[in-house]
Design a protein around this motif. Structure first.
Motif, mmCIF file in Angstrom:
data_model
loop_
_atom_site.group_PDB
_atom_site.id
_atom_site.type_symbol
_atom_site.label_atom_id
_atom_site.label_comp_id
_atom_site.label_asym_id
_atom_site.label_seq_id
_atom_site.Cartn_x
_atom_site.Cartn_y
_atom_site.Cartn_z
ATOM 1 N N SER A 67 2.760 2.068 16.328
ATOM 2 C CA SER A 67 2.366 0.815 15.750
ATOM 3 C C SER A 67 1.264 0.213 16.560
ATOM 4 O O SER A 67 1.308 0.292 17.678
ATOM 5 C CB SER A 67 3.466 -0.157 15.507
ATOM 6 N N SER A 134 -3.192 -0.740 2.149
ATOM 7 C CA SER A 134 -3.284 0.365 2.824
ATOM 8 C C SER A 134 -4.274 1.469 2.926
ATOM 9 O O SER A 134 -4.644 2.173 3.862
ATOM 10 C CB SER A 134 -1.958 1.261 2.554
ATOM 11 N N ASP A 194 0.583 2.370 6.939
ATOM 12 C CA ASP A 194 1.180 1.406 6.150
ATOM 13 C C ASP A 194 0.523 0.018 7.122
ATOM 14 O O ASP A 194 -0.022 0.014 8.025
ATOM 15 C CB ASP A 194 2.446 1.284 5.660
ATOM 16 N N THR A 222 1.524 2.381 11.555
ATOM 17 C CA THR A 222 1.253 1.107 10.871
ATOM 18 C C THR A 222 0.454 0.033 11.842
ATOM 19 O O THR A 222 0.535 0.461 13.313
ATOM 20 C CB THR A 222 2.822 0.472 10.957
#
Length: 228
Positions: A67, A134, A194, A222
């Motif tokens: 992330s 996305s 995402d 992400t």
């Protein structure tokens, strides 16, 4: 002359940073330099990075997780994602994806993947929003890394309630059987990208159908990770 013209335009129609609302200056665009540097990163050796990894530890085909930013309520990252998802600021997603890709390359963490796949929206929500957030993140990440992306490899087969406020089990039941693969992904190493990671239920549901379609391994990326 060009610089003077832009200075004049900024005076009449001031451009503001999407993260802090302060005026942009010079060549700054979308996010000011201070915010680009100061946005809270999820460092690879941090407890937050370990939390992300633990969400997918039982899926052996997941070769890596990362992330980019740390999500906090009322923080700058939330403000940026809100602008992307609800205020039509698609350029925010492209920029965040590009920054993410650039930093992964600079840190030597870029996955060896064949394709970037995005988490799809249902056509009803897509019509309302006008784009899939996305997709914008994938577009920016692809621009930075030259890894091709597809917004059509996965499709959402039915409309589902929002995941907000649901437990992990409720989230899983909400997205179970929702996705299907519509492109040939057999044997490919795939990045699934995402916007924000919470429980990981949606991403896990995407991985399940991609695995059934023959994908070899996965990387979960992400833009942000929530602190829970």
């Amino acid at each position: 002359m060009t610089s003077l013209w832009f200075d004049f335009v900024d005076l009449i129609f001031p451009r503001c940073c999407e993260a802090c609302d302060k005026g942009l200056v010079g060549n700054e665009a979308i996010i000011c330099t201070t915010c680009r540097i100061g946005l809270p990163r999820v460092e690879q050796d941090s407890v937050f990075s370990d939390i992300v990894k633990q969400k997918f530890v039982n899926i052996h085909e997941v070769a890596g997780t990362h992330s980019f930013l740390l999500f906090t309520k009322k923080g700058k990252v939330q403000k940026l994602l809100h602008a992307l998802k609800y205020r039509g600021k698609s350029e925010v997603g492209i920029l965040l994806g590009f920054m993410f890709g650039q930093e992964m390359m600079a840190n030597g963490n870029l996955p060896e993947a064949d394709l970037i796949v995005t988490v799809p929206l249902h056509k009803k929500k897509l019509k309302i929003r006008g784009y899939n957030q996305s997709d914008k993140l994938a577009e920016g990440f692809s621009n930075a890394t030259n890894i091709p992306w597809s917004g059509n490899a996965l499709q959402r087969t039915r409309f589902t309630e929002t995941q907000t406020g649901k437990t992990r089990n409720e989230r899983w039941e909400n997205v179970k059987g929702v996705f299907r693969v519509s492109e040939n992904v057999e044997g490919k190493s795939v990045i699934v990208i995402d916007d924000i990671l919470t429980t990981g239920a949606t991403l896990e549901a995407c991985i399940e159908v991609l695995r059934e379609a023959g994908c070899g391994q996965f990387y979960i990326l992400t833009i942000a990770s929530a602190q829970h």
